[in-house]
Motif scaffolding. Structure first.
Motif, mmCIF file in Angstrom:
data_model
loop_
_atom_site.group_PDB
_atom_site.id
_atom_site.type_symbol
_atom_site.label_atom_id
_atom_site.label_comp_id
_atom_site.label_asym_id
_atom_site.label_seq_id
_atom_site.Cartn_x
_atom_site.Cartn_y
_atom_site.Cartn_z
ATOM 1 N N GLU A 53 33.663 33.910 43.255
ATOM 2 C CA GLU A 53 33.263 35.279 43.571
ATOM 3 C C GLU A 53 34.377 36.280 43.322
ATOM 4 N N ASN A 54 35.607 35.785 43.129
ATOM 5 C CA ASN A 54 36.738 36.693 42.907
ATOM 6 C C ASN A 54 37.035 36.890 41.418
ATOM 7 N N LEU B 266 46.480 40.138 40.777
ATOM 8 C CA LEU B 266 45.301 40.097 39.918
ATOM 9 C C LEU B 266 45.696 39.854 38.463
ATOM 10 N N HIS C 226 36.313 46.596 43.983
ATOM 11 C CA HIS C 226 35.136 45.737 44.197
ATOM 12 C C HIS C 226 33.834 46.422 43.763
ATOM 13 N N LEU D 154 42.648 30.615 41.280
ATOM 14 C CA LEU D 154 41.608 31.453 41.883
ATOM 15 C C LEU D 154 40.976 30.769 43.089
ATOM 16 N N GLY E 173 44.533 36.624 43.676
ATOM 17 C CA GLY E 173 43.454 37.219 44.458
ATOM 18 C C GLY E 173 42.189 37.439 43.661
ATOM 19 N N GLY E 174 42.310 37.559 42.355
ATOM 20 C CA GLY E 174 41.139 37.790 41.528
ATOM 21 C C GLY E 174 41.518 37.889 40.072
ATOM 22 N N GLN F 80 30.683 44.090 42.894
ATOM 23 C CA GLN F 80 30.134 43.455 44.099
ATOM 24 C C GLN F 80 29.345 44.459 44.930
ATOM 25 N N LEU G 3 38.184 45.556 39.729
ATOM 26 C CA LEU G 3 38.817 44.530 40.563
ATOM 27 C C LEU G 3 39.338 45.092 41.876
#
Length: 342
Positions: A301-302, A253, A117, A272, A278-279, A120, A114
């Motif tokens: 996407e988070n 988070l 990233h 979210l 934030g995630g 991603q 997280l």
């Protein structure tokens, strides 16, 4: 003594064979989960059933008159009708803590994923983003040393995937049992401060520099990352709701590797989408498997998602096999059982 063994296992099962006749079938040899009727056909004359996922219902228990022990190789025997077993005087064994290390390590893996990233960045490179069309040697100007850098633009991966460090962040743990304590131990090695909420653990057992028991409201207000490690039940289902999520720091988070029911899913999705969250990283869901157009899959996407694999390690299987074998040996010897479900 006849033992019907349908559980996932590690090793040669010699410890079980020494206790009596051993019948190994079902999931243990790669077959699908048994129906109650299939289990009855196999175990109608068994003294012991050892299972991972087969449903040992009241119907199964009633059809097995010799049954004395039902062993479930899980941290919670949710697939056993424990009330029906108790009414018959049948011992129910389970394996608490067998996957605590596995779940704690996955929790921390998700935490790192997280804040940095990682999924991603990996997915972007696999898609071909930020890559060249062909191999090309990088030129170095005279007088300079070779500089190893991907790119220097606002759109470079260095900027797109810039994350945060865990050192000096505050981790909030809801639940301080086998898994929560292990997560705390790892977090302290990373230099994190830790807040704990657990009504079943006294402050005197928790409080020390860098590790403090607090209230639920304070934890959600103050933590940079909140990680959930509690069971589902009347005391916890729906605990994490819009009010708590809305009180979190902007960009905070949430990690859930415990039970989906402790979070109000609609409130989580809203937080979210709109903030302040934030995630999130999730390993458990209200319905499993997830479906393809669920927001966690198709929209957000988070969110980092994994398919309920927190306990899926070879070592967890080795532990639960050894735990059940040892408790069955105690049962045969007339000794106190260490893993009996009360």
């Amino acid at each position: 003594m006849k033992i019907v063994f349908t559980a996932e296992y590690a090793g040669d099962l010699q410890a079980f064979r020494q206790l009596g006749e051993l019948v190994v079938d079902g999931w243990a040899i790669g077959k699908p989960k048994f129906t109650p009727q299939q289990l009855i056909a196999l175990a109608h004359d068994a003294d012991v059933i050892v299972t991972s996922y087969d449903n040992v219902t009241a119907e199964v228990i009633a059809a097995c008159p010799q049954l004395k022990v039902i062993a479930c190789t899980r941290a919670n025997p949710v697939n056993i009708d424990t009330a029906a077993a108790k009414a018959r005087g049948i011992k129910v064994l389970f394996t608490p803590g067998r996957n605590a290390d596995a779940a704690a390590e996955l929790t921390f893996g998700l935490m790192l994923a997280l804040v940095r990233h990682i999924p991603q960045a990996h997915a972007a490179l696999k898609r071909g983003d930020f890559t060249r069309d062909a191999q090309q040697e990088q030129q170095t100007s005279a007088g300079l040393k070779r500089d190893v850098v991907w790119d220097v633009t606002p759109e470079s991966p260095y900027e797109v995937f810039k994350g945060s460090e865990l050192r000096n962040k505050t981790l909030g743990l809801i639940g301080y049992g086998n898994i929560g304590r292990r997560v705390a131990r790892i977090a302290r090695a990373f230099g994190m401060a830790i807040l704990v909420v657990d009504p079943f653990v006294a402050a005197e057992e928790i409080n020390e520099p860098g590790l403090q028991k607090t209230t639920l409201d304070a934890l959600f207000r103050e933590a940079d990352i909140v990680s959930l490690h509690l069971s589902s039940g009347a005391h916890s289902d729906g605990l994490v709701n819009a009010a708590l999520l809305g009180s979190m720091k902007p960009g905070a988070l949430l990690i859930n590797t415990s039970r989906a029911a402790v979070v109000v899913e609609a409130d989580l999705i809203d937080a979210l989408r709109k903030g302040p969250l934030g995630g999130a990283a999730l390993d458990v869901y209200h319905q499993e498997p997830l479906w393809r157009d669920h927001p966690f899959v198709s929209e957000l996407e988070n969110v980092i998602i994994t398919p309920h694999i927190a306990g899926a390690t070879r070592e967890s299987i080795e532990k639960h096999t050894a735990m059940i074998a040892a408790d069955l040996q105690r049962f045969v010897a007339g000794e106190p059982l260490l893993y009996q479900w009360k």
